[in-house]
Design an enzyme around this catalytic site. Structure first.
Site, PDB file in Angstrom:
ATOM      1  N   ASP A 280       0.862  -1.181   0.000  1.00 47.54           N
ATOM      2  CA  ASP A 280       0.000   0.000   0.000  1.00 47.54           C
ATOM      3  C   ASP A 280       0.898   1.231   0.000  1.00 47.54           C
ATOM      4  O   ASP A 280       1.591   1.499   0.983  1.00 47.54           O
ATOM      5  CB  ASP A 280      -0.923   0.005   1.220  1.00 47.54           C
ATOM      6  CG  ASP A 280      -2.039   1.035   1.126  1.00 47.54           C
ATOM      7  OD1 ASP A 280      -1.859   2.047   0.409  1.00 47.54           O
ATOM      8  OD2 ASP A 280      -3.091   0.839   1.767  1.00 47.54           O
ATOM      9  N   ARG A 282      -0.110   4.413  -0.496  1.00 43.36           N
ATOM     10  CA  ARG A 282      -0.866   5.655  -0.322  1.00 43.36           C
ATOM     11  C   ARG A 282      -0.328   6.507   0.822  1.00 43.36           C
ATOM     12  O   ARG A 282       0.219   5.991   1.800  1.00 43.36           O
ATOM     13  CB  ARG A 282      -2.337   5.337  -0.071  1.00 43.36           C
ATOM     14  CG  ARG A 282      -3.056   4.802  -1.272  1.00 43.36           C
ATOM     15  CD  ARG A 282      -4.473   4.379  -0.952  1.00 43.36           C
ATOM     16  NE  ARG A 282      -4.506   3.189  -0.099  1.00 43.36           N
ATOM     17  CZ  ARG A 282      -5.623   2.571   0.265  1.00 43.36           C
ATOM     18  NH1 ARG A 282      -6.799   3.047  -0.129  1.00 43.36           N
ATOM     19  NH2 ARG A 282      -5.572   1.482   1.023  1.00 43.36           N
TER      20      ARG A 282
END
Length: 348
Positions: A280, A282
């Site tokens: 991930d 982000r």
């Protein structure tokens, strides 16, 4: 001093197939190069190919300890037989079944591992494969690692515009747009209902073109988006943040590459790491900055993902309650949801 504008120019150069330099490391992105550009960039064909440790592990070039972080850089010796076509196959795992016999490869020590890691990070920001040719040609843009940090600094985000926007499920909504000076991405907040003195119910929704717009059944993004709007409206008031972080931060094209790997039998976690990206990537500091600009420092968070709670808390926004947000699976996304539960800690 750092120069975020220089990083923006470097992103543009990478996408156009032009060489750049980061702290003296001269690079040409494999994805946007071609044989002619490569010959001009590295005429002696000895500059090496920079890839990620996630990709290197797939090629049996990294031990398990080194491969623990798939974003770490690995330098592959530019053997005489590694032409442009071979380097493309070296860089992109989605073609491994079509070109199964690759190598032998030999790794080399990195003169500047920090600059190399920054290059892989910049490739992700540009939405490209994390793979570069190294050379000695004249770069289009020269930047420093600090320029990339400044370009990605969530605190540079500002409120750009707002207007009333009735939407299905929330006819009293208001839309607010945010952007930073150098980034081409604009993030959106949808304010639903009126503040009532209580912390808002907030949903962080990362952009998913395939799910939100095309109705993909491979994920649960589209249904989650619409269910969140209805849940916030039902709760009285809240905010939906629409974050331009496609594919958990790796971009649309790389997300489609991950889909191709899933078609070959890899789950969503392994697909991302085989491409050389974090599970991930982000930055939830962007969401925290948007909430701060909207005057909200305490929220009830509509999520199954503990990483979102931690990301907001780290960035200074207090999550006073995590509100579950679960929808039924379908035959196409059941394995995807199971992977989120079993491998990324989602709490269903």
């Amino acid at each position: 001093m750092s120069n975020p504008r220089a990083a923006a120019r470097a992103v543009d150069a990478l996408r156009r197939g032009w060489p750049i330099a980061i702290d003296g490391l001269v690079l040409l992105a494999v994805e946007t190069a071609d044989a002619e550009r490569l010959a001009a960039f590295d005429p002696d064909a000895n500059g090496g190919v920079l890839i990620s440790s996630g990709r290197a592990a797939t090629l049996k070039l990294a031990n398990q300890l080194a491969a623990a972080d798939p974003t770490e850089p690995v330098l592959v010796d530019r053997a005489p037989w590694i032409d442009f076509a071979a380097a493309t196959a070296l860089a992109d795992p989605q073609f491994d079944l079509a070109t199964p016999l690759k190598g032998p490869f030999q790794t080399l020590p990195l003169a500047d591992p920090d600059a190399a890691a920054a290059a892989l990070r910049l490739a992700r920001i540009a939405g490209l494969l994390p793979a570069f040719f190294l050379g000695t040609g004249e770069p289009e843009v020269r930047i420093a690692r600090a320029d990339i940090d400044a370009h990605e600094d969530a605190n540079r985000l500002t409120l750009a515009a707002r207007a009333r926007l009735p939407v299905e499920g929330a006819e009293d909504a208001e839309i607010v747009a945010f952007r930073s000076p150098e980034s081409a991405d604009e993030h959106i907040a949808l304010l639903i209902g009126q503040p009532n003195g209580q912390p808002p119910l907030v949903r962080l929704h990362s952009e998913c073109l395939t799910g939100d717009v095309l109705g993909s059944l491979k994920c649960d993004c589209g249904p989650q988006l619409h269910a969140a709007i209805h849940a916030i409206q039902h709760g009285g008031w809240g905010i939906l943040l629409y974050l331009r972080q496609e594919g958990r931060g790796i971009g649309l094209v790389n997300k489609l590459r991950a889909y191709a790997l899933q078609d070959q039998g890899f789950d969503t976690v392994d697909a991302n790491t085989r491409l050389g990206f974090a599970v991930d990537a982000r930055d939830f500091g962007v969401a925290a900055r948007m909430l701060t600009l909207l005057g909200q420092r305490e929220v009830r968070l509509l999520t199954n993902n503990p990483a979102k709670v931690a990301g907001l808390e780290t960035a200074g926004v207090t999550v006073i309650e995590r509100v579950p947000h679960f929808l039924p699976s379908n035959p196409h996304n059941a394995q995807y949801l199971a992977t989120k539960r079993d491998r990324t800690g989602h709490q269903f």
